[in-house]
Design an enzyme around this catalytic site. Structure first.
Site, PDB file in Angstrom:
ATOM      1  NE  ARG A   1      -5.701  -5.491 -11.021  1.00  0.00           N
ATOM      2  CZ  ARG A   1      -5.962  -4.192 -11.060  1.00  0.00           C
ATOM      3  NH1 ARG A   1      -7.181  -3.736 -11.194  1.00  0.00           N
ATOM      4  NH2 ARG A   1      -4.963  -3.333 -10.980  1.00  0.00           N
TER       5      ARG A   1
ATOM      6  NE  ARG B   1      -3.025   3.787  -6.315  1.00  0.00           N
ATOM      7  CZ  ARG B   1      -3.449   3.109  -7.366  1.00  0.00           C
ATOM      8  NH1 ARG B   1      -4.260   3.672  -8.236  1.00  0.00           N
ATOM      9  NH2 ARG B   1      -3.064   1.859  -7.548  1.00  0.00           N
TER      10      ARG B   1
HETATM   11  P1  ADP Z   1      -3.621   0.128 -11.049  1.00  0.00           P
HETATM   12  O1  ADP Z   1      -3.331   1.509 -11.524  1.00  0.00           O
HETATM   13  O2  ADP Z   1      -2.477  -0.499 -10.375  1.00  0.00           O
HETATM   14  O3  ADP Z   1      -4.213  -0.741 -12.107  1.00  0.00           O
HETATM   15  P2  ADP Z   1      -6.035  -0.082  -9.403  1.00  0.00           P
HETATM   16  O4  ADP Z   1      -6.527   1.129  -8.708  1.00  0.00           O
HETATM   17  O5  ADP Z   1      -6.854  -0.649 -10.514  1.00  0.00           O
HETATM   18  O6  ADP Z   1      -4.591   0.318  -9.866  1.00  0.00           O
HETATM   19  O7  ADP Z   1      -5.790  -1.250  -8.329  1.00  0.00           O
HETATM   20  C1  ADP Z   1      -4.989  -1.093  -7.191  1.00  0.00           C
HETATM   21  C2  ADP Z   1      -4.928  -2.388  -6.380  1.00  0.00           C
HETATM   22  O8  ADP Z   1      -6.269  -2.795  -5.997  1.00  0.00           O
HETATM   23  C3  ADP Z   1      -4.386  -3.613  -7.125  1.00  0.00           C
HETATM   24  O9  ADP Z   1      -2.986  -3.677  -7.067  1.00  0.00           O
HETATM   25  C4  ADP Z   1      -5.078  -4.766  -6.354  1.00  0.00           C
HETATM   26  O10 ADP Z   1      -4.432  -5.030  -5.135  1.00  0.00           O
HETATM   27  C5  ADP Z   1      -6.433  -4.206  -6.025  1.00  0.00           C
HETATM   28  N1  ADP Z   1      -7.454  -4.551  -7.054  1.00  0.00           N
HETATM   29  C6  ADP Z   1      -8.106  -3.659  -7.843  1.00  0.00           C
HETATM   30  N2  ADP Z   1      -8.966  -4.303  -8.663  1.00  0.00           N
HETATM   31  C7  ADP Z   1      -8.845  -5.633  -8.395  1.00  0.00           C
HETATM   32  C8  ADP Z   1      -9.451  -6.815  -8.917  1.00  0.00           C
HETATM   33  N3  ADP Z   1     -10.358  -6.779  -9.902  1.00  0.00           N
HETATM   34  N4  ADP Z   1      -9.062  -8.016  -8.407  1.00  0.00           N
HETATM   35  C9  ADP Z   1      -8.166  -8.083  -7.429  1.00  0.00           C
HETATM   36  N5  ADP Z   1      -7.551  -7.009  -6.898  1.00  0.00           N
HETATM   37  C10 ADP Z   1      -7.875  -5.798  -7.362  1.00  0.00           C
END
Ligand code: ADP
Length: 190
Positions: A89, A134
């Site tokens: 990310r 969520r």
């Molecule tokens: P979305 O559907 O928003 O993409 P995710 O389940 O992938 O949902 O992620 C939810 C939250 O988890 C993000 O908003 C972030 O806070 C955290 N997160 C997930 N993956 C990462 C990552 N690779 N780096 C930093 N934060 C992350």
């Protein structure tokens, strides 16, 4: 080995399409969001730290998620391949992923980027918030912040994979089946 990065903004359909790709290609799913939510549910130290960021719609620090991914790869050494969902990310995460894969004689085949306009993303996320449980899907301000974080810190990851000729944009608006077909085609044409 088939290692894929499935990329795109919050709400673009990564989770839905991951499931279908896993079933078709026999891949192991590594979703940093899912792993972080499991840590929160188990009330681990890592989960407690991550929650403070996730509740605001901010990214969790790079060193936290990078460490998580390395241990999951090592726990699945017999895998036919991995699908990285929600990771990398940031460009720092992308560079760390390349390094940890190279150390294990592995590499990313392609980065599939699901492209969806912002208005559609907000609509889908609020809708998902009705049933996902969520809290980060239920509040329009948190959703805005997640999209802002995406645009500022995550979108530049596209340039990282473009430079390696691995970036494949896919239209993420349409039927689940049509989008899945476009993803499979992108994986199989090389
Ligand atoms: P979305 O559907 O928003 O993409 P995710 O389940 O992938 O949902 O992620 C939810 C939250 O988890 C993000 O908003 C972030 O806070 C955290 N997160 C997930 N993956 C990462 C990552 N690779 N780096 C930093 N934060 C992350």
């Amino acid at each position: 080995m088939l290692n894929i990065v499935l990329f795109g903004p919050p709400g673009c359909g990564k989770g839905t399409q991951s499931e279908k790709l896993i079933a078709k290609y026999g891949l192991v799913h590594l979703s940093t969001g899912d792993i972080l939510r499991a840590e929160i549910a188990n009330q681990t130290q890592l989960g407690l730290e991550a929650k403070q960021y996730m509740d605001k719609g901010a990214l969790v620090p790079d060193e936290v998620v990078i460490g998580m991914i390395a241990s999951k790869i090592d726990a699945n050494r017999d895998a036919q391949g991995f699908i990285f969902d929600g990771f990398p990310r940031t460009t720092a995460q992308a560079a760390a992923l390349d390094k940890m894969l190279a150390e294990r004689n592995m590499q990313i085949k392609c980065m599939l980027s699901l492209e969806v306009p912002k208005e559609e993303l907000i609509k889908r996320l609020l809708n998902r918030g009705l049933t996902s449980g969520r809290s980060d899907d239920q509040n329009p301000e948190i959703i805005e912040n997640r999209i802002k974080e995406y645009n500022q810190k995550t979108a530049p990851v596209i340039e990282y994979y473009k430079a390696q000729n691995k970036y494949k944009p896919i239209n993420g608006v349409g039927s689940i089946e049509d989008i899945f077909m476009a993803l499979c085609q992108a994986i199989e044409t090389e």
